[in-house]
Design a protein around this motif. Structure first.
Motif, mmCIF file in Angstrom:
data_model
loop_
_atom_site.group_PDB
_atom_site.id
_atom_site.type_symbol
_atom_site.label_atom_id
_atom_site.label_comp_id
_atom_site.label_asym_id
_atom_site.label_seq_id
_atom_site.Cartn_x
_atom_site.Cartn_y
_atom_site.Cartn_z
ATOM 1 N N LEU A 15 46.959 98.735 -32.458
ATOM 2 C CA LEU A 15 46.769 97.349 -31.831
ATOM 3 C C LEU A 15 45.653 96.449 -32.791
ATOM 4 O O LEU A 15 45.672 95.333 -32.758
ATOM 5 N N TRP A 24 44.240 101.914 -30.513
ATOM 6 C CA TRP A 24 45.841 102.383 -30.367
ATOM 7 C C TRP A 24 46.320 101.887 -28.924
ATOM 8 O O TRP A 24 45.447 102.186 -27.969
ATOM 9 N N ARG A 25 47.418 101.429 -28.720
ATOM 10 C CA ARG A 25 48.112 101.487 -27.503
ATOM 11 C C ARG A 25 48.577 102.939 -27.250
ATOM 12 O O ARG A 25 49.253 103.415 -28.138
ATOM 13 N N TYR A 27 49.833 106.441 -24.308
ATOM 14 C CA TYR A 27 50.370 106.406 -23.007
ATOM 15 C C TYR A 27 49.420 107.734 -22.267
ATOM 16 O O TYR A 27 49.602 108.700 -22.980
ATOM 17 N N THR A 34 49.632 103.247 -19.158
ATOM 18 C CA THR A 34 49.330 102.749 -20.813
ATOM 19 C C THR A 34 47.813 102.438 -20.790
ATOM 20 O O THR A 34 47.190 101.779 -19.946
ATOM 21 N N ALA A 36 44.447 101.952 -23.674
ATOM 22 C CA ALA A 36 43.851 101.754 -25.196
ATOM 23 C C ALA A 36 42.760 102.830 -25.690
ATOM 24 O O ALA A 36 42.189 103.352 -24.783
ATOM 25 N N LEU A 91 43.598 99.202 -20.976
ATOM 26 C CA LEU A 91 44.371 98.137 -21.704
ATOM 27 C C LEU A 91 44.242 96.835 -21.203
ATOM 28 O O LEU A 91 44.663 96.536 -20.131
#
Length: 545
Positions: A15, A24-25, A27, A34, A36, A91
């Protein structure tokens, strides 16, 4: 093969990247969500130093993770993998304050004051637990899509009790937003974060920080030597900005005084309450931390409108959630301030809504009913439509057209219905004497953008549930729709007020030029089936100008 962290978090895409790592995004496979993840990278250091920095980062991230404040990014987890820390965070779909200023231009005074009040509340909550941020700057201020103001990147914060871990002599941060004492090598304290907040507010209203120079060295020299140039655009914010930028930490404006000035500079926009620590509660007698008038909170101001656009600049808007107490005693969630400055308040406005002047509503020729036959109370039955409608809506025969020059809208009203313009808010309520139903049109312009009406309502609902603001709240549906050819969403719910159940539907949307509106209808649960068509009939006559 996709990279996984701690055998749980699957990295999806980067990101952003900065001097201390990559965000990063990802999971979360365990909790199906979701998140971060900040991958903290240290370069150019030996193994021993790297191990020390990793331990420090993990400890400080865990310390920040203990903070509980709506304007502090939520830290879910901290893990070590591949010899470096990974910080798992909430996130937050958003733009940074730096990005907003860069793309849209400097903020209005009221907007910056609201943002500053929320950041100050976050910092005071952190300072009360011994956590310093140490890198407050526009890049670390997130203006979330759901309307929140979030301070992120506590990864280089330090606990006062662990000062030995950070006494390395290294300067961490951005010089233009660093206080003189840190550039001089002195320890950071809560006053250091306040200086950085002042520099951030300066940049928000002026477009650049107070000590911006052509080089890193020149910027450092300016911070250490020069007095800040008084901001030209700050207006009511100038005293708080200049007070926070005093070179001597002991002479710097205290947080309590800054909170009060930010509250006043925001005018009727209002600021959210800040969490109150036991230490603050015991000693506080003045000042509205994060915007409340007293440390214990409770007295909050409604929002104040501002222009959405001006030549060459698209103003950002805050997705605001507001409860308005009208002269009829009805409360409404309208456009929304997601930190809810007046939600749940039982205190009426300082002045009652005034009856709209008779010169503003105009009676215009009608072209016959467009929504079906009218029942006995004068409101025709209707069925909603998702088709784009002309900007000039037709009204049923026998109705009159109410036009608001301030709100730039028109709406049809049945006989006996009356309009009341709220004295301090950008809203007008419509009702029939002796009947419980009320229609409210609000066009309050908030300060942080929201693009998806459905997502905005969902975010606002989360705030309400988290704060327990609506007694016996029950969502019926949040449904995307179209209105006037624009993306919209209807939020329907019930809640208890004054011992009875009320039923609400609230439609939120933006016009093509970005003006936000909320069309709100409420009545008692007992009359909902009978009165539901009122909302459809009235909105079918609504048009913007």
């Amino acid at each position: 093969m996709e990279k996984q962290v701690s055998n749980r978090y699957r990295l999806l895409e980067p990101l952003g990247e900065g001097g201390m790592g990559v965000v990063w995004r990802a999971y979360d496979q365990l909790l199906d969500r979701t998140v971060a993840i900040k991958e903290v990278r240290y370069s150019g250091v030996g193994d021993a130093r790297l191990a020390e920095l990793t331990r420090r980062t993990i400890r400080e991230a865990r310390a920040a993770g203990r903070l509980d404040h709506p304007s502090v990014v939520v830290i879910h987890d901290v893990v070590e993998e591949d010899g470096r820390p990974w910080i798992v965070m909430q996130l937050v779909p958003s733009r940074s304050l730096a990005q907003v200023v860069r793309e849209d231009g400097p903020l209005r005074v009221e907007q910056a004051a609201v943002i500053g009040g929320r950041l100050l509340g976050a910092l005071r909550a952190a300072h009360a637990t011994g956590v310093l941020h140490r890198d407050v700057k526009p890049e670390n201020v997130l203006l979330a899509d759901d309307g929140r103001v979030v301070l992120t990147d506590f990864g280089i914060a330090s606990m006062e009790a662990e000062a030995g871990l950070t006494a390395t002599g290294n300067v961490v941060g951005t010089p233009a937003y660093m206080p003189p004492e840190r550039l001089n090598g002195d320890p950071a304290g809560p006053e250091s974060d306040l200086w950085s907040l002042g520099a951030t507010l300066y940049a928000a209203v002026e477009g650049e920080p107070p000590f911006k120079r052509d080089s890193w060295a020149a910027t450092v020299a300016a911070v250490l030597r020069d007095e800040p140039e008084p901001p030209a655009r700050a207006g009511a914010l100038e005293p708080v900005i200049m007070g926070l930028l005093r070179r001597n930490p002991a002479a710097r404006m205290p947080a309590e005084e800054a909170a009060r000035l930010l509250y006043d500079a925001a005018g009727a926009v209002g600021l959210p309450p800040a969490p109150v620590s036991a230490r603050d509660r015991a000693g506080a007698t003045t000042g509205p931390p994060g915007g409340t008038r007293t440390e214990t909170g409770g007295d909050r101001r409604p929002t104040l409108p501002g222009p959405r656009t001006r030549a060459g600049t698209r103003w950002i808007t805050v997705a605001a959630a507001v409860i308005t107490v009208t002269a009829l005693g009805t409360a409404s969630v309208l456009l929304g301030w997601t930190t809810l400055p007046t939600i749940g308040s039982t205190t009426p406005p300082t002045s009652a809504p005034t009856t709209e002047p008779t010169t503003e509503p105009t009676t215009e020729p009608t072209t016959g009913p467009t929504t079906g036959s009218a029942p006995t109370d004068g409101v025709p039955t209707a069925t909603p439509t998702a088709e784009p409608r002309p900007t000039r809506a037709q009204v049923p025969e026998g109705w009159r057209v109410y036009t608001s020059a301030a709100g730039r809208f028109s709406i049809g009203l049945p006989r006996q219905w009356r309009a009341q313009k709220h004295a301090s808010r950008d809203s007008v309520s419509f009702s029939r004497p002796g009947a419980p139903g009320t229609m409210i049109v609000e066009w309050t312009v908030p300060d942080i953008p929201w693009d998806d009406p459905r997502a905005h309502w969902i975010g606002l609902e989360k705030e309400i549930l988290a704060k327990g603001l609506f007694k016996n709240y029950k969502r019926i549906r949040i449904t995307p729709t179209t209105f006037l050819g624009r993306k919209a969403a209807d939020w329907e719910f019930t809640r208890e007020r004054d011992g009875s159940t009320i039923h609400v539907i609230n439609r939120g949307f933006h016009t093509a030029d970005g003006r936000p509106y909320a069309l709100y209808w409420e009545t008692t649960q007992a009359r909902w089936q009978r009165d539901r068509d009122h909302f459809t009939a009235l909105t079918n006559t609504f048009s913007t100008r």
